[in-house]
Design an enzyme around this catalytic site. Structure first.
Site, PDB file in Angstrom:
ATOM      1  N   ASP A 187       0.821  -1.205   0.000  1.00  0.00           N
ATOM      2  CA  ASP A 187       0.000   0.000   0.000  1.00  0.00           C
ATOM      3  C   ASP A 187       0.862   1.264   0.000  1.00  0.00           C
ATOM      4  O   ASP A 187       1.968   1.267  -0.547  1.00  0.00           O
ATOM      5  CB  ASP A 187      -0.936  -0.043   1.224  1.00  0.00           C
ATOM      6  CG  ASP A 187      -2.263   0.627   0.929  1.00  0.00           C
ATOM      7  OD1 ASP A 187      -2.270   1.858   0.762  1.00  0.00           O
ATOM      8  OD2 ASP A 187      -3.285  -0.064   0.863  1.00  0.00           O
ATOM      9  N   HIS A 228      -3.893   5.095   4.139  1.00  0.00           N
ATOM     10  CA  HIS A 228      -4.583   3.887   3.709  1.00  0.00           C
ATOM     11  C   HIS A 228      -3.938   2.606   4.255  1.00  0.00           C
ATOM     12  O   HIS A 228      -4.601   1.751   4.849  1.00  0.00           O
ATOM     13  CB  HIS A 228      -4.564   3.918   2.176  1.00  0.00           C
ATOM     14  CG  HIS A 228      -5.523   3.032   1.496  1.00  0.00           C
ATOM     15  ND1 HIS A 228      -5.122   1.893   0.842  1.00  0.00           N
ATOM     16  CD2 HIS A 228      -6.853   3.126   1.313  1.00  0.00           C
ATOM     17  CE1 HIS A 228      -6.186   1.337   0.284  1.00  0.00           C
ATOM     18  NE2 HIS A 228      -7.245   2.054   0.557  1.00  0.00           N
ATOM     19  N   SER A 403     -11.493  -1.660   0.172  1.00  0.00           N
ATOM     20  CA  SER A 403     -10.196  -1.491   0.814  1.00  0.00           C
ATOM     21  C   SER A 403     -10.176  -2.017   2.222  1.00  0.00           C
ATOM     22  O   SER A 403      -9.208  -2.610   2.677  1.00  0.00           O
ATOM     23  CB  SER A 403      -9.907   0.003   0.978  1.00  0.00           C
ATOM     24  OG  SER A 403      -9.231   0.478  -0.116  1.00  0.00           O
TER      25      SER A 403
END
Ligand SMILES: *[C@@H]1O[C@H](CO)[C@@H](O)[C@H](O)[C@H]1NC(C)=O
Ligand SMILES: *[C@@H]1O[C@H](CO)[C@@H](O)[C@H](O)[C@H]1NC(C)=O
Ligand SMILES: *[C@@H]1O[C@H](CO)[C@@H](O)[C@H](O)[C@H]1NC(C)=O
Ligand SMILES: [Ca+2]
Ligand SMILES: [Ca+2]
EC number: 3.4.21.94
Length: 645
Positions: A187, A228, A403
């Protein structure tokens, strides 16, 4: 063709039927400062370094699976991305006697799923009231955000449905918490100094492929764009009972950070290096990104990345195979995840999401390659997002999108691997099929219904085989015996050019013995691929269905309203379905291709190859189901009845 390429690709010239094979396609216009350099023989890092240096390149390192024959070079005076090839630099490298060829790497877009600009880090408000009715367990975490983690323990807080959760308590109560399992978060970095993550951080398995150093710390931006990865990491392995944030699904497991999303353009080499990084130290790779979810992209892994994945499943984890978990995508009704070659791959487990009352989330994509689901945000109450760790030691309650769903699955698989460390990548997929539950998942728009396949397994086009059940998976993992070898049967190919009529379906049939009597005989299905070449005046109006001999009809392509491509079509695109899992493949397979359009359209189907993957022998023969109503009992009985016939 597929098999031949695999042999070349892996440098293996033996008949290796259980090995996985790969195929991909691509087209681009941008070029980066990265070069794939192929040597005439294996060279070591020092030799590569010298050659790079005398040509003013920087050697990033060898590619996974290339046996020292391929290296990643960067040139610092070429801009990170330009629209023309740098012929002079390529020529310079090609002049080197040891270099076979050098390919300047195209740059392309890869996007994180589910990022919404956040106003400020969410603070705790409306502290949810725990219901007493949920369970008898006294083994409940005390972390302050745990009551917000309805996906771990749904007591009906904030309008949720009681017990609609991952059933992790039942796994924890068996003492299974993810010990000695590492999940890599591929990520935008991981805040590994976060107090809820730092003791579960596996530095040795971590790397930063965006900046080429061992420290995958997120780059600061004012809007916290790079939060994230940290949020995903907390869902897997945030620590328990430490008064900080909540807990991970596998709170005693380790996370590694693989930073690879934070540069202007993605390259095949960054993806390949990431997915092939430390395959014996990393058990599970979790990815919550992919091609743009604009509903008009058809894209997937390129050559080096494909090879890294194939190598991961064939050789990673000392031969048991790495587990690649993939977010199915956030393109909503506009997109179809079978057009995302990462999510649609047989070697990834693609995960969709449901919200806290069992509906699908509005951003969910549907496709026949999704294996199962977990949970994410989307309900009206803002406190029903995914609560987890956030950047700079903070916590959040608003992680979102598919996600947030993929790392929950990675956490559940970490629990299964602690319960039984010798599970293979295929065992994990079988366990997922057999223990995922319909629970109360439903399509908010009533388009997709739960359907039974030919051996009694219930599936839904949105949710795959249902929501993961950690307790069920851990229990079955403990008694699991690894499944028989996998074979790939090329069941048939139709190459005759056929017109797709505007107002009715083109019907094609392949009648197959599924390679019976040969050494790639498949009697019990795992994945099925329909590899298709077609074009159309409007690609987005095409719909395709594949029906198995046992009558299971998979929608392998749905209408994509934004996709007005009239040029590229699909070139040997491997549409995949999981819905026929466990079925017997002998007999007639039907492909229906049609337009769903108000305007008249035309198109051509140029090729359809049917590829069956599965076992020759029944997969669950040595297992004893604990309940006659379990999915295992139902499929096992179907398989036994067949053998008696
Ligand atoms: C932990 O896992 C590694 C492989 O990933 C294995 O070699 C080792 O024996 C395991 N250790 C324990 C204590 O189970
Ligand atoms: C990728 O692999 C295929 C199959 O071997 C080959 O035809 C193609 O040229 C390769 N593409 C690149 C960019 O190397
Ligand atoms: C599709 O392919 C056929 C056969 O190659 C060709 O004749 C036709 O023009 C193509 N159609 C489109 C829309 O590209
Ligand atoms: Ca905690
Ligand atoms: Ca998508």
């Amino acid at each position: 063709m597929l098999k031949k390429w695999n042999a070349l690709l892996l440098g293996l010239f033996v008949l290796a039927i259980t090995l996985e094979t790969a195929s991909t396609s691509a087209s681009n216009e941008l070029f980066t400062s990265s070069f794939l350099v192929r040597f005439k023989r294996s060279v070591n890092n020092l030799e590569a370094h010298d050659i790079a240096k005398r040509n003013s390149f920087h050697n990033i390192g060898p590619l996974p699976g290339s046996f020292g024959k391929e290296y990643h070079f960067r040139h610092s005076s070429i801009p990170h991305v330009r629209s023309r090839r740098s012929i002079a630099h390529t020529r310079l490298l090609k002049k080197e006697p040891l270099i076979h060829n050098a390919i300047q790497q195209p740059g392309f877009k890869r996007v994180k799923r589910g990022f919404r600009t956040l106003k400020s880090p969410a603070a705790i408000s409306n502290y949810p009231i725990e219901s007493e009715k949920y369970s008898e367990s006294s083994n409940v975490p005390t972390d302050p955000y745990f009551p917000f983690q309805w996906y771990l323990r749904n007591t009906g807080q904030n309008g949720g449905k009681m017990r609609l959760d991952l059933n992790v308590q039942a796994a924890w109560d068996q003492g299974v918490t993810g010990k000695n399992v590492t999940t890599a978060i591929m990520d935008d970095g991981v805040d590994y100094m976060h107090p809820d993550l730092k003791f579960n951080y596996n530095a040795e398995a971590s790397y930063d492929f965006s900046s080429n150093d061992p420290f995958p710390y997120p780059r600061y931006t004012d809007d916290w764009f790079n939060s994230h990865g940290t949020r995903c990491a907390g869902e897997v392995a945030a620590a328990r009972d430490n008064d900080i944030c909540g807990v991970g699904v596998a709170y005693d497991s380790k996370v590694a950070g693989i930073r690879m999303l934070d540069q202007p353009y993605m390259t095949d080499l960054i993806e390949a290096n990431s997915m092939g990084h430390e395959p014996h130290k990393i058990d599970i790779y979790s990815a919550s990104w992919g091609p743009t979810d604009d509903g008009k992209t058809v894209d997937g892994p390129r050559n080096a990345t494909m090879r890294a994945i194939v190598q991961g499943v064939n050789e990673g984890r000392k031969g048991l195979g790495n587990i690649y978990v993939w977010a199915s995508g956030d393109g909503g009704e506009e997109d179809d995840c079978n057009c995302d070659g990462y999510a649609a791959s047989m070697w990834t487990i693609s995960i969709n999401s449901a919200i806290n009352d069992g509906q699908n989330a509005h951003y969910d994509e549907s496709c026949s390659s999704t294996l199962a689901s977990t949970f994410s945000n989307g309900a009206k109450d803002p406190n029903t997002g995914v609560a987890t760790t956030d950047l700079y030691g903070k916590c959040t309650t608003t992680h979102s999108g598919t996600s947030a769903a993929a790392p929950e699955a990675a956490g559940v698989f970490a629990l299964a691997l602690e319960a039984n460390p010798i599970l293979s990548w295929r065992d994990i997929q079988h366990l997922t099929v057999l223990t995922s539950k319909r629970n109360s998942l439903y399509d908010a728009k009533n388009r997709f219904h739960w359907t039974m396949n030919g051996v009694g397994l219930e599936f839904n086009h949105l949710f795959g085989f249902g929501v993961l059940d950690a307790g069920g998976m851990v229990t079955l993992s403990k008694q699991w015996q690894t499944v028989p070898p996998r074979y790939h049967c090329e069941a048939g190919t139709i190459t005759k050019l056929q017109e797709i009529p505007s107002s009715r379906s083109l019907l094609l049939r392949i009648d197959t013995s599924a390679c019976r009597g040969t050494d790639t005989e498949v009697n019990y299905l795992e994945h099925v691929q329909a590899v298709i070449t077609a074009n159309a005046t409007r690609r987005g109006d095409l719909e395709m269905f594949l029906t198995s001999p046992m009558g299971t009809r998979s929608m392998i392509l749905s209408k994509r309203p934004n996709d007005d491509d009239h040029r590229d079509g699909f070139t040997k695109w491997p549409f995949m379905t999981t819905h026929t899992w466990g079925e017997y493949p002998q007999g007639k397979w039907l492909l229906e291709v049609s337009f769903n359009s108000k305007e008249p359209q035309t198109g051509w189907l140029k090729e359809w190859s049917l590829v069956l993957h599965g076992t020759k022998d029944p997969p669950y023969r040595t297992l004893s189901p604990q309940s006659p109503h379990s999915k295992l009992a139902i499929v096992k009985k179907a398989h036994e009845d067949r053998l008696k016939m």
